[in-house]
Design a protein around this motif. Sequence first.
Motif, PDB file in Angstrom:
ATOM      1  N   ALA A   1      10.619 -81.156  -2.443  1.00 12.70           N
ATOM      2  CA  ALA A   1      10.956 -80.361  -1.258  1.00 12.70           C
ATOM      3  C   ALA A   1      11.052 -78.882  -1.608  1.00 12.70           C
ATOM      4  O   ALA A   1      11.343 -78.495  -2.739  1.00 12.70           O
ATOM      5  CB  ALA A   1      12.276 -80.839  -0.679  1.00 12.70           C
ATOM      6  N   LYS A   2      10.786 -78.053  -0.606  1.00 10.67           N
ATOM      7  CA  LYS A   2      10.982 -76.613  -0.691  1.00 10.67           C
ATOM      8  C   LYS A   2      11.966 -76.214   0.391  1.00 10.67           C
ATOM      9  O   LYS A   2      12.088 -76.885   1.412  1.00 10.67           O
ATOM     10  CB  LYS A   2       9.678 -75.854  -0.440  1.00 10.67           C
ATOM     11  N   THR A   3      12.636 -75.112   0.184  1.00  9.01           N
ATOM     12  CA  THR A   3      13.532 -74.564   1.192  1.00  9.01           C
ATOM     13  C   THR A   3      12.972 -73.236   1.646  1.00  9.01           C
ATOM     14  O   THR A   3      12.678 -72.368   0.825  1.00  9.01           O
ATOM     15  CB  THR A   3      14.949 -74.362   0.623  1.00  9.01           C
ATOM     16  N   LEU A   4      12.807 -73.078   2.955  1.00 11.81           N
ATOM     17  CA  LEU A   4      12.383 -71.806   3.533  1.00 11.81           C
ATOM     18  C   LEU A   4      13.627 -71.091   4.038  1.00 11.81           C
ATOM     19  O   LEU A   4      14.368 -71.632   4.850  1.00 11.81           O
ATOM     20  CB  LEU A   4      11.412 -72.030   4.693  1.00 11.81           C
ATOM     21  N   LEU A   5      13.847 -69.890   3.538  1.00  8.06           N
ATOM     22  CA  LEU A   5      14.948 -69.057   4.013  1.00  8.06           C
ATOM     23  C   LEU A   5      14.380 -67.782   4.591  1.00  8.06           C
ATOM     24  O   LEU A   5      13.535 -67.132   3.970  1.00  8.06           O
ATOM     25  CB  LEU A   5      15.897 -68.690   2.864  1.00  8.06           C
ATOM     26  N   VAL A   6      14.830 -67.435   5.786  1.00  9.22           N
ATOM     27  CA  VAL A   6      14.537 -66.135   6.371  1.00  9.22           C
ATOM     28  C   VAL A   6      15.872 -65.420   6.501  1.00  9.22           C
ATOM     29  O   VAL A   6      16.811 -65.936   7.109  1.00  9.22           O
ATOM     30  CB  VAL A   6      13.837 -66.259   7.750  1.00  9.22           C
ATOM     31  N   LEU A   7      15.945 -64.251   5.891  1.00 11.13           N
ATOM     32  CA  LEU A   7      17.176 -63.472   5.840  1.00 11.13           C
ATOM     33  C   LEU A   7      16.998 -62.191   6.618  1.00 11.13           C
ATOM     34  O   LEU A   7      15.925 -61.591   6.605  1.00 11.13           O
ATOM     35  CB  LEU A   7      17.530 -63.147   4.388  1.00 11.13           C
ATOM     36  N   ARG A   8      18.062 -61.761   7.267  1.00 14.30           N
ATOM     37  CA  ARG A   8      18.051 -60.502   8.013  1.00 14.30           C
ATOM     38  C   ARG A   8      18.968 -59.528   7.287  1.00 14.30           C
ATOM     39  O   ARG A   8      20.165 -59.785   7.140  1.00 14.30           O
ATOM     40  CB  ARG A   8      18.539 -60.740   9.437  1.00 14.30           C
ATOM     41  N   THR A   9      18.414 -58.424   6.812  1.00 18.00           N
ATOM     42  CA  THR A   9      19.194 -57.462   6.048  1.00 18.00           C
ATOM     43  C   THR A   9      20.072 -56.642   6.978  1.00 18.00           C
ATOM     44  O   THR A   9      19.925 -56.693   8.206  1.00 18.00           O
ATOM     45  CB  THR A   9      18.282 -56.512   5.257  1.00 18.00           C
ATOM     46  N   GLU A  10      20.963 -55.865   6.387  1.00 16.28           N
ATOM     47  CA  GLU A  10      21.832 -55.010   7.197  1.00 16.28           C
ATOM     48  C   GLU A  10      21.037 -53.909   7.891  1.00 16.28           C
ATOM     49  O   GLU A  10      21.482 -53.350   8.880  1.00 16.28           O
ATOM     50  CB  GLU A  10      22.944 -54.425   6.328  1.00 16.28           C
ATOM     51  N   GLY A  11      19.859 -53.597   7.372  1.00 16.53           N
ATOM     52  CA  GLY A  11      18.976 -52.629   8.019  1.00 16.53           C
ATOM     53  C   GLY A  11      18.087 -53.268   9.072  1.00 16.53           C
ATOM     54  O   GLY A  11      17.129 -52.661   9.547  1.00 16.53           O
TER      55      GLY A  11
END
Length: 134
Positions: free
Chosen positions: A71-81
């Motif tokens: 398995a792989k994990t997809l992460l989408v992160l939103r920065t403070e900018g």
Amino acid sequence: MNLRVLLAGDYVSAKSVCIAASLVAVYARQQQHEAARATIAPGFVAPKGAKVTDLDATVTVSRIIPGHYGAKTLLVLRTEGNRLVKWFATGLRDFEPGQRVRILRATVKDHETFRGQDQTVVTRAKLEDLEPAV
């Protein structure tokens, strides 16, 4: 689609009233989603090949993707900018949407646009949880 079929008729039966009433919640959720998308800043976090360090972000998407080699994990992160960072991690990672993390280090692999939003793709990322577990 169910709502479209339901409301296309001449009347709504008592059995289907709950489905018709759910339209209000669906519309509110869609408006909230559109407002969040509008605040995302265009552009990328860093140029390709650059090292990113000590960047605070919020997890917006956490998905497990099964595959032939594990398995792989997809992460989408939103920065403070208000910029988006995408990371495909090998194995299962335990992150929840809304969780605050710090990208201790990562390398910018690529820049891409997904559904009209610029995303910085990183590799070899090391994340630290900002909120202690309760």
